[in-house]
Scaffold this active site. Sequence first.
Site, PDB file in Angstrom:
ATOM      1  N   CYS A   2       0.869  -1.183   0.000  1.00 42.18           N
ATOM      2  CA  CYS A   2       0.000   0.000   0.000  1.00 42.18           C
ATOM      3  C   CYS A   2       0.900   1.226   0.000  1.00 42.18           C
ATOM      4  O   CYS A   2       1.696   1.436   0.928  1.00 42.18           O
ATOM      5  CB  CYS A   2      -0.933   0.012   1.204  1.00 42.18           C
ATOM      6  SG  CYS A   2      -1.802   1.574   1.368  1.00 42.18           S
ATOM      7  N   HIS A  36      -8.287   8.391   2.437  1.00 41.86           N
ATOM      8  CA  HIS A  36      -7.606   9.681   2.590  1.00 41.86           C
ATOM      9  C   HIS A  36      -8.583  10.824   2.386  1.00 41.86           C
ATOM     10  O   HIS A  36      -9.489  10.738   1.570  1.00 41.86           O
ATOM     11  CB  HIS A  36      -6.426   9.813   1.621  1.00 41.86           C
ATOM     12  CG  HIS A  36      -6.757   9.435   0.207  1.00 41.86           C
ATOM     13  ND1 HIS A  36      -6.850   8.131  -0.209  1.00 41.86           N
ATOM     14  CD2 HIS A  36      -7.031  10.192  -0.883  1.00 41.86           C
ATOM     15  CE1 HIS A  36      -7.154   8.082  -1.500  1.00 41.86           C
ATOM     16  NE2 HIS A  36      -7.284   9.329  -1.936  1.00 41.86           N
ATOM     17  N   HIS A  79      -4.126   1.138   8.259  1.00 43.41           N
ATOM     18  CA  HIS A  79      -4.613   0.884   6.904  1.00 43.41           C
ATOM     19  C   HIS A  79      -6.103   0.605   6.917  1.00 43.41           C
ATOM     20  O   HIS A  79      -6.566  -0.395   7.478  1.00 43.41           O
ATOM     21  CB  HIS A  79      -3.879  -0.292   6.245  1.00 43.41           C
ATOM     22  CG  HIS A  79      -4.394  -0.550   4.853  1.00 43.41           C
ATOM     23  ND1 HIS A  79      -3.938   0.154   3.751  1.00 43.41           N
ATOM     24  CD2 HIS A  79      -5.366  -1.376   4.388  1.00 43.41           C
ATOM     25  CE1 HIS A  79      -4.593  -0.253   2.674  1.00 43.41           C
ATOM     26  NE2 HIS A  79      -5.467  -1.180   3.028  1.00 43.41           N
TER      27      HIS A  79
END
Length: 113
Positions: free
Chosen positions: A4, A99, A46
């Site tokens: 990632c 995000h 994450h």
Amino acid sequence: MEDCIFCKIANKEIPSKTVYEDDKIYSFYDLEPQAPVHVLIIPKKHIASTDDLTDEDQKLMGYMLCKVKDIAKELDLVNGYRIVINCGEDGFQTVKHLHIHLLGKRKLTWPPG
Ligand code: 5GP
Ligand code: ZN
């Protein structure tokens, strides 16, 4: 999470220009800015997208959202700003680590494309 890109950015395995950091979140300048100020704010944990949020993430998401105003103030976004979270294919999410986009320093149009 392995592979990632934003986990790697948060872990400093990939360089980025830091705006803000603490034990829970990381904020950095977007590589392809869509406004004079364009920064991203991510949880260090994450989480792939808003679709993947669980009740366990409520506090973290609230924390992240409450930090936006502090980051905006630090970036001198006195005239306002926009925050955006893209999700999934139709939302045009290209990086699968949740995000917040924080955009400012220009008059943003509405509706978005
Ligand atoms: P999304 O399209 O998933 O909502 O947003 C992903 C954002 O991450 C894009 O605005 C893109 O420019 C930015 N981005 C992708 N890779 C990198 C990178 O390696 N470094 C930085 N700073 N931004 C990136
Ligand atoms: Zn990640």
